[in-house]
Design a protein around this motif. Structure first.
Motif, PDB file in Angstrom:
ATOM      1  N   UNK A 164       0.836  -1.212   0.000  1.00  0.00           N
ATOM      2  CA  UNK A 164       0.000   0.000   0.000  1.00  0.00           C
ATOM      3  C   UNK A 164       0.869   1.261   0.000  1.00  0.00           C
ATOM      4  N   UNK A 165       0.665   2.063  -1.019  1.00  0.00           N
ATOM      5  CA  UNK A 165       1.538   3.208  -1.265  1.00  0.00           C
ATOM      6  C   UNK A 165       0.710   4.492  -1.321  1.00  0.00           C
ATOM      7  N   UNK A 166       1.178   5.494  -0.610  1.00  0.00           N
ATOM      8  CA  UNK A 166       0.464   6.761  -0.545  1.00  0.00           C
ATOM      9  C   UNK A 166       1.378   7.902  -0.953  1.00  0.00           C
ATOM     10  N   UNK A 167       0.767   8.977  -1.392  1.00  0.00           N
ATOM     11  CA  UNK A 167       1.541  10.171  -1.720  1.00  0.00           C
ATOM     12  C   UNK A 167       0.969  11.339  -0.933  1.00  0.00           C
ATOM     13  N   UNK A 168       1.815  12.285  -0.640  1.00  0.00           N
ATOM     14  CA  UNK A 168       1.353  13.512  -0.001  1.00  0.00           C
ATOM     15  C   UNK A 168       1.520  14.644  -1.013  1.00  0.00           C
ATOM     16  N   UNK A 169       0.389  15.135  -1.509  1.00  0.00           N
ATOM     17  CA  UNK A 169       0.419  16.334  -2.352  1.00  0.00           C
ATOM     18  C   UNK A 169       0.526  17.501  -1.373  1.00  0.00           C
ATOM     19  N   UNK A 221       0.853  26.282  -5.164  1.00  0.00           N
ATOM     20  CA  UNK A 221       1.203  26.516  -6.565  1.00  0.00           C
ATOM     21  C   UNK A 221      -0.041  26.433  -7.455  1.00  0.00           C
ATOM     22  N   UNK A 222      -0.826  25.377  -7.253  1.00  0.00           N
ATOM     23  CA  UNK A 222      -2.030  25.215  -8.070  1.00  0.00           C
ATOM     24  C   UNK A 222      -3.062  26.290  -7.728  1.00  0.00           C
ATOM     25  N   UNK A 223      -3.256  26.546  -6.426  1.00  0.00           N
ATOM     26  CA  UNK A 223      -4.255  27.549  -6.036  1.00  0.00           C
ATOM     27  C   UNK A 223      -3.870  28.942  -6.529  1.00  0.00           C
ATOM     28  N   UNK A 233      -7.952  26.118 -14.856  1.00  0.00           N
ATOM     29  CA  UNK A 233      -9.330  25.793 -14.515  1.00  0.00           C
ATOM     30  C   UNK A 233      -9.340  24.961 -13.237  1.00  0.00           C
ATOM     31  N   UNK A 234     -10.070  25.434 -12.235  1.00  0.00           N
ATOM     32  CA  UNK A 234     -10.010  24.842 -10.907  1.00  0.00           C
ATOM     33  C   UNK A 234     -10.311  23.330 -10.898  1.00  0.00           C
ATOM     34  N   UNK A 235     -11.505  22.969 -11.318  1.00  0.00           N
ATOM     35  CA  UNK A 235     -11.946  21.583 -11.172  1.00  0.00           C
ATOM     36  C   UNK A 235     -11.084  20.623 -11.982  1.00  0.00           C
ATOM     37  N   UNK A 269      -4.785  18.598   0.311  1.00  0.00           N
ATOM     38  CA  UNK A 269      -5.607  19.700   0.822  1.00  0.00           C
ATOM     39  C   UNK A 269      -6.820  19.932  -0.085  1.00  0.00           C
ATOM     40  N   UNK A 270      -6.837  19.271  -1.236  1.00  0.00           N
ATOM     41  CA  UNK A 270      -7.991  19.341  -2.142  1.00  0.00           C
ATOM     42  C   UNK A 270      -9.008  18.232  -1.859  1.00  0.00           C
ATOM     43  N   UNK A 271      -8.842  17.497  -0.764  1.00  0.00           N
ATOM     44  CA  UNK A 271      -9.688  16.315  -0.550  1.00  0.00           C
ATOM     45  C   UNK A 271     -11.184  16.644  -0.605  1.00  0.00           C
ATOM     46  N   UNK A 272     -11.592  17.737   0.060  1.00  0.00           N
ATOM     47  CA  UNK A 272     -13.030  18.057   0.052  1.00  0.00           C
ATOM     48  C   UNK A 272     -13.495  18.418  -1.358  1.00  0.00           C
ATOM     49  N   UNK A 273     -12.694  19.243  -2.040  1.00  0.00           N
ATOM     50  CA  UNK A 273     -13.079  19.642  -3.407  1.00  0.00           C
ATOM     51  C   UNK A 273     -13.193  18.422  -4.308  1.00  0.00           C
TER      52      UNK A 273
END
Ligand code: PBG
Length: 336
Positions: free
Chosen positions: A277-282, A289-291, A300-302, A323-327
């Motif tokens: 099981x492999x995870x990444x942290x954005x 940078x993206x925001x 484009x946001x979405x 940090x985009x998890x909710x979006x």
């Protein structure tokens, strides 16, 4: 004549046929982002009824413990499986050895208990490292300018136990000291926490992309020097394989690569070689940078959010701390 030379000029195989319409594109889609793949990092702070903005992370907030249930409810309602808690420790309780990390009533522990009480089925991930608690901003203890490995590990294992006792389901050591996974595993097992999982920040690079996170926690301005004697050199890839091998041997249940987008090649190598099981942290800097570009109307946001996250699935991740998890969860919910 175009028709006469069709075989030579136009191959029988036309990859565009599978992109012809939406239903075909759905049928041939290789990777999917699912809400189960999302982990939401949250910042908690002292005080009452606090919701503080983080300048370098537009949209992110630091919330006080009395607001944390309401805050986390957003994730629960969307079906996000887990949150990762990061405490903004008051300067007054930070010291050279990170003593506050061992306080059973520290901010992280109070937040964990409060969240567990309200949402027993939500996974809680606790970061183990001393930087939110030290007055020098390093992840371990210092002697004559050196970050001491074994002395730091002795504190980290107790920090991990303190968090497990507060209800954290997953311990995530982010300190990059040698041998910490083994020490934490033994300490957890020896105290009856044999089901508490370890998600090791295994390949954690000495990155410029953590800047906004350090702003959020208030540890950035404190930091003396850099973290290059314990976090990895961004130029290295084989070394990450050795780190994974070692963390697995020491008892890690899940492996993390961090930051995310600049290190997709590392994720792919880990996945192919170890199949764990492999995870990444954005991380915060990727978010900033993206925001920044999104808020300027340059991206484009979405579409940008979703493309940045599917990249992790394609690279081989099980899940992403973002940090985009909710979006992303909202976009997935509204997709159909
Ligand atoms: C603590 C820790 C850091 C991050 C997660 N855990 C900062 C650091 O190592 O300096 C960064 C997360 C982010 O940038 O979003 N050791």
């Amino acid at each position: 004549m175009i028709g006469g030379m069709s075989n030579a000029a136009y191959p029988l195989s036309r990859p565009r046929r599978n992109r012809h319409d939406a239903f075909t594109r759905r049928l041939v889609q290789e990777h999917r982002l699912h809400v189960d793949n999302l982990i939401w990092p949250i910042f908690v702070c002292e005080g009452e009824n606090q919701r503080q903005k983080v300048d370098s992370m537009p949209g992110a907030e630091r919330v006080s413990v009395d607001n944390v249930v309401e805050h986390v409810r957003q994730a629960v309602d969307l079906g996000i499986p887990a949150v990762a808690i990061f405490p903004v420790t008051p300067m007054s309780v930070r010291d050279a050895t990170g003593t506050e990390a061992l306080n059973p009533d520290n901010l992280m522990c109070r937040a964990s208990r409060t969240i567990k009480d309200a949402f027993p089925d939500l996974g809680i991930i606790g970061d183990v490292a001393l930087d939110p608690y030290t007055d020098h901003g390093h992840d371990g203890v210092i002697e004559n300018g050196r970050i001491l490995n074994d002395a730091s590990v002795e504190i980290l294992r107790r920090q991990a136990l303190n968090q497990a006792r507060a209800g954290n389901d997953i311990i995530a050591p982010s300190d990059m000291m040698d041998g910490r996974v083994k020490a934490i595993r033994e300490t957890l097992d020896g105290n009856g926490y044999d089901t508490t999982r370890i998600m090791a920040y295994t390949a954690k690079y000495a990155s410029a992309f953590y800047g906004p996170f350090r702003d959020a926690l208030g540890s950035g301005s404190l930091l003396h020097g850099d973290k290059k004697t314990y976090q990895m050199d961004p130029a290295n890839s084989d070394e990450a394989m050795r780190e994974v091998e070692q963390d697995l041997r020491e008892g890690a249940d899940m492996i993390m690569v961090k930051p995310g987008m600049p290190y997709l090649d590392i994720i792919r190598r880990v996945r192919e070689r170890f199949e764990v099981p492999t995870f990444a942290y954005q991380v915060s800097g990727e978010y900033a940078m993206l925001m920044g570009a999104i808020q300027n109307g340059w991206l484009d946001r979405d579409r940008t959010i979703m493309e940045s996250l599917i990249a992790f699935k394609r690279a081989g991740c099980n899940g992403i701390l973002t940090y985009f998890a909710l979006d992303a969860a909202r976009l997935l919910r509204d997709e159909h």
